[in-house]
Design a protein around this motif. Structure first.
Motif, PDB file in Angstrom:
ATOM      1  N   GLU A  69       0.833  -1.210   0.000  1.00 18.21           N
ATOM      2  CA  GLU A  69       0.000   0.000   0.000  1.00 18.21           C
ATOM      3  C   GLU A  69       0.863   1.254   0.000  1.00 18.21           C
ATOM      4  O   GLU A  69       0.479   2.287  -0.549  1.00 18.21           O
ATOM      5  CB  GLU A  69      -0.927   0.005   1.219  1.00 18.21           C
ATOM      6  N   TYR A  70       2.029   1.155   0.615  1.00 18.15           N
ATOM      7  CA  TYR A  70       2.886   2.326   0.767  1.00 18.15           C
ATOM      8  C   TYR A  70       4.187   2.224  -0.014  1.00 18.15           C
ATOM      9  O   TYR A  70       4.759   3.250  -0.400  1.00 18.15           O
ATOM     10  CB  TYR A  70       3.209   2.539   2.245  1.00 18.15           C
ATOM     11  N   GLY A  71       4.698   1.029  -0.214  1.00 13.08           N
ATOM     12  CA  GLY A  71       5.993   0.863  -0.854  1.00 13.08           C
ATOM     13  C   GLY A  71       5.957  -0.134  -1.983  1.00 13.08           C
ATOM     14  O   GLY A  71       4.910  -0.374  -2.601  1.00 13.08           O
ATOM     15  N   LEU A 110       5.333   4.614  11.232  1.00 11.60           N
ATOM     16  CA  LEU A 110       4.057   5.264  10.942  1.00 11.60           C
ATOM     17  C   LEU A 110       3.119   4.333  10.176  1.00 11.60           C
ATOM     18  O   LEU A 110       1.910   4.309  10.423  1.00 11.60           O
ATOM     19  CB  LEU A 110       4.308   6.545  10.142  1.00 11.60           C
ATOM     20  N   ALA A 111       3.662   3.559   9.246  1.00 17.44           N
ATOM     21  CA  ALA A 111       2.834   2.636   8.477  1.00 17.44           C
ATOM     22  C   ALA A 111       2.247   1.552   9.363  1.00 17.44           C
ATOM     23  O   ALA A 111       1.102   1.123   9.176  1.00 17.44           O
ATOM     24  CB  ALA A 111       3.654   2.012   7.349  1.00 17.44           C
ATOM     25  N   GLN A 112       3.030   1.105  10.358  1.00 17.84           N
ATOM     26  CA  GLN A 112       2.598  -0.016  11.187  1.00 17.84           C
ATOM     27  C   GLN A 112       1.793   0.421  12.406  1.00 17.84           C
ATOM     28  O   GLN A 112       0.848  -0.258  12.813  1.00 17.84           O
ATOM     29  CB  GLN A 112       3.824  -0.819  11.637  1.00 17.84           C
ATOM     30  N   PHE A 113       2.161   1.553  12.992  1.00 20.60           N
ATOM     31  CA  PHE A 113       1.557   1.943  14.275  1.00 20.60           C
ATOM     32  C   PHE A 113       0.809   3.276  14.223  1.00 20.60           C
ATOM     33  O   PHE A 113       0.084   3.594  15.170  1.00 20.60           O
ATOM     34  CB  PHE A 113       2.649   2.041  15.356  1.00 20.60           C
ATOM     35  N   GLY A 114       0.987   4.065  13.174  1.00 19.48           N
ATOM     36  CA  GLY A 114       0.352   5.370  13.128  1.00 19.48           C
ATOM     37  C   GLY A 114      -1.140   5.283  12.842  1.00 19.48           C
ATOM     38  O   GLY A 114      -1.616   4.328  12.217  1.00 19.48           O
ATOM     39  N   ASP A 115      -1.893   6.286  13.318  1.00 17.61           N
ATOM     40  CA  ASP A 115      -3.318   6.335  12.986  1.00 17.61           C
ATOM     41  C   ASP A 115      -3.484   7.045  11.646  1.00 17.61           C
ATOM     42  O   ASP A 115      -2.527   7.524  11.040  1.00 17.61           O
ATOM     43  CB  ASP A 115      -4.132   6.993  14.097  1.00 17.61           C
ATOM     44  N   ARG A 117      -4.764   9.901  10.755  1.00 19.75           N
ATOM     45  CA  ARG A 117      -4.353  11.311  10.700  1.00 19.75           C
ATOM     46  C   ARG A 117      -2.839  11.426  10.617  1.00 19.75           C
ATOM     47  O   ARG A 117      -2.298  12.226   9.836  1.00 19.75           O
ATOM     48  CB  ARG A 117      -4.876  12.058  11.933  1.00 19.75           C
ATOM     49  N   GLN A 118      -2.137  10.658  11.430  1.00 21.51           N
ATOM     50  CA  GLN A 118      -0.676  10.700  11.434  1.00 21.51           C
ATOM     51  C   GLN A 118      -0.111  10.259  10.090  1.00 21.51           C
ATOM     52  O   GLN A 118       0.861  10.838   9.591  1.00 21.51           O
ATOM     53  CB  GLN A 118      -0.142   9.822  12.566  1.00 21.51           C
ATOM     54  N   LYS A 119      -0.722   9.245   9.507  1.00 27.38           N
ATOM     55  CA  LYS A 119      -0.258   8.773   8.199  1.00 27.38           C
ATOM     56  C   LYS A 119      -0.449   9.853   7.136  1.00 27.38           C
ATOM     57  O   LYS A 119       0.433  10.075   6.290  1.00 27.38           O
ATOM     58  CB  LYS A 119      -0.999   7.499   7.804  1.00 27.38           C
ATOM     59  N   LYS A 120      -1.600  10.506   7.169  1.00 26.34           N
ATOM     60  CA  LYS A 120      -1.864  11.524   6.158  1.00 26.34           C
ATOM     61  C   LYS A 120      -0.944  12.721   6.315  1.00 26.34           C
ATOM     62  O   LYS A 120      -0.419  13.256   5.330  1.00 26.34           O
ATOM     63  CB  LYS A 120      -3.328  11.974   6.258  1.00 26.34           C
ATOM     64  N   GLN A 121      -0.713  13.137   7.571  1.00 27.28           N
ATOM     65  CA  GLN A 121       0.062  14.343   7.816  1.00 27.28           C
ATOM     66  C   GLN A 121       1.561  14.132   7.622  1.00 27.28           C
ATOM     67  O   GLN A 121       2.263  15.028   7.121  1.00 27.28           O
ATOM     68  CB  GLN A 121      -0.206  14.863   9.235  1.00 27.28           C
ATOM     69  N   TRP A 122       2.066  12.947   8.019  1.00 25.74           N
ATOM     70  CA  TRP A 122       3.518  12.757   8.037  1.00 25.74           C
ATOM     71  C   TRP A 122       4.002  11.621   7.138  1.00 25.74           C
ATOM     72  O   TRP A 122       5.033  11.760   6.476  1.00 25.74           O
ATOM     73  CB  TRP A 122       3.996  12.512   9.479  1.00 25.74           C
ATOM     74  N   LEU A 123       3.291  10.515   7.108  1.00 23.07           N
ATOM     75  CA  LEU A 123       3.766   9.394   6.302  1.00 23.07           C
ATOM     76  C   LEU A 123       3.703   9.709   4.812  1.00 23.07           C
ATOM     77  O   LEU A 123       4.660   9.431   4.072  1.00 23.07           O
ATOM     78  CB  LEU A 123       2.964   8.126   6.612  1.00 23.07           C
ATOM     79  N   LEU A 127       6.786   9.446   2.229  1.00 14.21           N
ATOM     80  CA  LEU A 127       6.782   8.502   1.114  1.00 14.21           C
ATOM     81  C   LEU A 127       7.046   9.205  -0.213  1.00 14.21           C
ATOM     82  O   LEU A 127       7.671   8.635  -1.117  1.00 14.21           O
ATOM     83  CB  LEU A 127       5.436   7.777   1.049  1.00 14.21           C
ATOM     84  N   ALA A 128       6.600  10.434  -0.307  1.00 14.84           N
ATOM     85  CA  ALA A 128       6.794  11.202  -1.535  1.00 14.84           C
ATOM     86  C   ALA A 128       8.165  11.861  -1.600  1.00 14.84           C
ATOM     87  O   ALA A 128       8.517  12.453  -2.633  1.00 14.84           O
ATOM     88  CB  ALA A 128       5.702  12.266  -1.656  1.00 14.84           C
ATOM     89  N   GLY A 129       8.940  11.779  -0.519  1.00  9.57           N
ATOM     90  CA  GLY A 129      10.251  12.407  -0.492  1.00  9.57           C
ATOM     91  C   GLY A 129      10.194  13.915  -0.391  1.00  9.57           C
ATOM     92  O   GLY A 129      11.158  14.611  -0.720  1.00  9.57           O
ATOM     93  N   GLU A 130       9.053  14.430   0.087  1.00  8.76           N
ATOM     94  CA  GLU A 130       8.877  15.887   0.170  1.00  8.76           C
ATOM     95  C   GLU A 130       9.464  16.457   1.451  1.00  8.76           C
ATOM     96  O   GLU A 130       9.808  17.649   1.502  1.00  8.76           O
ATOM     97  CB  GLU A 130       7.394  16.224   0.089  1.00  8.76           C
ATOM     98  N   ILE A 131       9.534  15.652   2.507  1.00 14.89           N
ATOM     99  CA  ILE A 131      10.089  16.092   3.778  1.00 14.89           C
ATOM    100  C   ILE A 131      11.059  15.026   4.279  1.00 14.89           C
ATOM    101  O   ILE A 131      11.130  13.920   3.746  1.00 14.89           O
ATOM    102  CB  ILE A 131       9.005  16.350   4.848  1.00 14.89           C
TER     103      ILE A 131
END
Length: 407
Positions: A69-71, A110-115, A117-123, A127-131
């Motif tokens: 889903e993420y990688g 974050l992928a395994q334990f984040g909720d 909101r956390q995934k949307k804001q930080w993950l 993943l996009a390499g933006e931060i």
């Protein structure tokens, strides 16, 4: 036993090897020259962003994440030979493919334990390499090889607000100097007097611009600042406040999350270390056939031949052990592969340090200069005898597991 790579691994290996030859190796000198002209040593040279764009265009992106889903959805066994290839140019290739620590471990957390909101804001931006991100666990005032020693406090605010107040000092926080670092995952104690010392810790997300967060200084490693990975910093949290919703997982779950993060992190380091050793062997051979001493080529000197032969044997041994560990992690889980994870964490850095040391010796003064990558590779490999748990901690645990069979 089948030692062949599957079709997908072979296809990705071919593409990644071509990417290294066509883009990464030629960029090494370009990045060095560009960095000298940057306003801040922590900025990425423009060529790094070009490499990231090309890697993403070619689908060589987030290869480390097993969650499709993420990688890339690769198993550890599939990722191992790819990480080895990127380890041949550890300053550029992992960053170019968005597979560089500490972001990899933080994305896994974050992928395994984040909720959500956390995934949307930080993950998602990671993943996009933006931060970029940092993982804040190690502390200067305690022996952080024992994670239960950490003293950073994460306390509920006493003024009735739904916030945590974080107070503590961390150091060697990788990635914290990078201007794109926007988030820290901070490990501290939410229940310092709890009866279970492994349930005292929690992890919280702390944005870098939070009042009370101060990046005090960059930490060097053998004189290197590791610019490409965002450096290593000493960071102070002085009553920094974040919402309770920034908690990752549950209170008291920090130690378990750290262990889940470190398992893949340790094997990823070992995979890349094998690539570093392969680069060292290549440089040794090129040097040996091109230099003459005492009337004959270095390649004809018996001691040099012994160094090269020993290095080849050692790398082949390490690779087999790392691949076995990756296979076990895929089939019986990280817990089932605990012994092997510790074995590779002990064996790989110290063996690669030895190979790099002989490569440096073969290059003479050039080996310790900036004209070859060996000195910087040595510094990185030697550091991994400390990072993610020093050798002696793993030896202690491994010996106890062996002795338990006889008690």
């Amino acid at each position: 036993m089948d030692f062949a790579f599957d079709a997908r691994t072979e296809e990705l290996r071919a593409r990644l090897l071509a990417f290294m030859d066509e883009y990464v190796y030629p960029a090494e000198q370009v990045a060095h020259e560009q960095r000298a002209r940057l306003a801040s040593p922590w900025e990425n040279p423009p060529v790094v962003e070009e490499l990231k764009a090309e890697a993403r265009r070619q689908g060589l992106w987030n290869l480390f994440l097993p969650d499709a889903e993420y990688g890339a959805g690769l198993t550890n066994l599939q990722y191992a030979p790819l990480a080895e290839i990127t380890g041949r140019s550890p300053q550029l290739a992992p960053t170019a493919t968005n597979c560089a620590a500490p972001d990899t471990g933080n994305m896994e957390v974050l992928a395994q334990f984040g909720d959500e909101r956390q995934k949307k804001q930080w993950l998602q931006p990671l993943l996009a390499g933006e931060i970029r991100s940092a993982f804040a666990m190690t502390e200067p005032e305690v022996a952080s090889s024992d994670a239960t020693n950490i003293t950073t406090h994460i306390e509920r605010a006493s003024d009735g607000t739904d916030e945590y107040v974080i107070t503590g000092r961390k150091w060697y926080i990788s990635g914290a100097m990078h201007p794109d670092c926007q988030i820290f995952i901070v490990m501290g104690k939410t229940d310092p007097d709890g009866p279970d010392i492994r349930r005292q810790q929690s992890m919280v997300l702390v944005p870098r611009d939070t009042p009370g967060v101060t990046v005090e200084r960059a930490m060097q490693v053998f004189g290197y600042e590791d610019h490409y990975h965002g450096g290593h910093a000493e960071v102070v949290f002085d009553h920094a406040r974040v919402p309770v919703s920034n908690l990752i997982g549950e209170e008291g779950g920090g130690f378990a999350i750290a262990q889940a993060r470190l398992g893949p992190g340790r094997i990823h380091h070992c995979m890349r270390l094998i690539g570093m050793a392969e680069r060292a062997i290549e440089l040794m051979c090129r040097r040996a056939v091109s230099r003459t001493a005492f009337g004959k080529a270095l390649a004809q000197q018996g001691v040099v031949q012994n160094w090269i032969a020993d290095a080849r044997v050692q790398v082949e041994q390490l690779r087999l052990l790392v691949l076995k560990t990756a296979w076990l992690m895929d089939t019986v889980g990280n817990k089932g592969a605990h012994t092997e994870i510790q074995a590779i964490k002990i064996a790989t850095p110290r063996t690669v340090v030895g190979i790099l040391d002989r490569a440096i010796q073969l290059h003479g003064a050039g080996g310790v200069s900036q004209d070859f990558p060996l000195a910087e590779l040595y510094a990185g490999a030697r550091t991994l005898m400390l990072a993610d748990g020093p050798d002696e901690v793993h030896q202690r645990s491994l010996a106890r597991r062996e002795l338990k069979k006889y008690l």
